[in-house]
Motif scaffolding. Structure first.
Motif, PDB file in Angstrom:
ATOM      1  N   ALA A  19       0.830  -1.208   0.000  1.00 31.07           N
ATOM      2  CA  ALA A  19       0.000   0.000   0.000  1.00 31.07           C
ATOM      3  C   ALA A  19       0.864   1.258   0.000  1.00 31.07           C
ATOM      4  O   ALA A  19       0.562   2.230  -0.702  1.00 31.07           O
ATOM      5  N   ALA A  20       1.940   1.241   0.776  1.00 34.08           N
ATOM      6  CA  ALA A  20       2.827   2.410   0.827  1.00 34.08           C
ATOM      7  C   ALA A  20       3.476   2.654  -0.526  1.00 34.08           C
ATOM      8  O   ALA A  20       3.594   3.804  -0.970  1.00 34.08           O
ATOM      9  N   ALA A  21       3.916   1.605  -1.202  1.00 34.56           N
ATOM     10  CA  ALA A  21       4.531   1.768  -2.512  1.00 34.56           C
ATOM     11  C   ALA A  21       3.530   2.324  -3.528  1.00 34.56           C
ATOM     12  O   ALA A  21       3.877   3.171  -4.360  1.00 34.56           O
ATOM     13  N   THR A  22       2.295   1.884  -3.447  1.00 33.55           N
ATOM     14  CA  THR A  22       1.263   2.401  -4.349  1.00 33.55           C
ATOM     15  C   THR A  22       0.987   3.877  -4.087  1.00 33.55           C
ATOM     16  O   THR A  22       0.899   4.678  -5.024  1.00 33.55           O
ATOM     17  N   VAL A  23       0.862   4.234  -2.821  1.00 29.70           N
ATOM     18  CA  VAL A  23       0.582   5.631  -2.479  1.00 29.70           C
ATOM     19  C   VAL A  23       1.742   6.529  -2.872  1.00 29.70           C
ATOM     20  O   VAL A  23       1.551   7.613  -3.448  1.00 29.70           O
ATOM     21  N   VAL A  24       2.972   6.107  -2.600  1.00 31.76           N
ATOM     22  CA  VAL A  24       4.147   6.909  -2.977  1.00 31.76           C
ATOM     23  C   VAL A  24       4.212   7.072  -4.488  1.00 31.76           C
ATOM     24  O   VAL A  24       4.510   8.162  -4.998  1.00 31.76           O
ATOM     25  N   GLY A  25       3.909   6.030  -5.233  1.00 31.04           N
ATOM     26  CA  GLY A  25       3.910   6.132  -6.685  1.00 31.04           C
ATOM     27  C   GLY A  25       2.854   7.093  -7.203  1.00 31.04           C
ATOM     28  O   GLY A  25       3.095   7.839  -8.150  1.00 31.04           O
TER      29      GLY A  25
END
Length: 126
Positions: A19-25
């Motif tokens: 989820a963090a990687a998706t939000v950062v992207g």
């Protein structure tokens, strides 16, 4: 009980990192618009048209799932084939007939999936 705690921690961390990687992207990602250079022919030399996510959505996803099915098939067959002699001699603690029946059911499910995508026309190359 401690094994379940460790498992739940790993599941939580995995979901959090994804989820963090998706939000950062989404937040830091570079957004572009359709330009002449972006829509120009790339390596294949063919003109681009339409949106591949909308136009070929079902075909690409089913083709990808078909690849995963046969990839998992190879993954499940590897232990059986690696221990074939032990299984057939009965030294593995398994009934050879039970293993054969399991493999027949496994292949029947895979052949049914292959027949389904073949009937849908996903395997046609145009």
């Amino acid at each position: 009980m401690s094994e379940y705690i460790i498992l739940s921690i790993f599941l939580f961390l995995g979901a959090f990192i994804a989820a963090a990687a998706t939000v950062v992207g989404l937040v830091l990602g570079y957004r572009t618009r359709k330009t002449k250079n972006k829509m120009a022919p790339y390596e294949c030399g063919m003109e681009t048209y339409g949106n591949a996510r909308i136009q070929f959505k079902v075909g690409y996803y089913i083709f990808a799932l078909l690849f995963l099915v046969f990839d998992v098939e190879a993954l499940f067959l590897l232990p059986v084939l690696a221990n074939y002699r032990e299984i057939m001699s009965g030294a593995a603690g398994l009934s050879p007939m039970l293993v054969v029946i399991d493999l027949v059911i496994f292949f029947a499910i895979l052949v049914a999936g292959l027949a389904y995508v073949w009937k849908k026309g996903i395997l046609k190359w145009e």
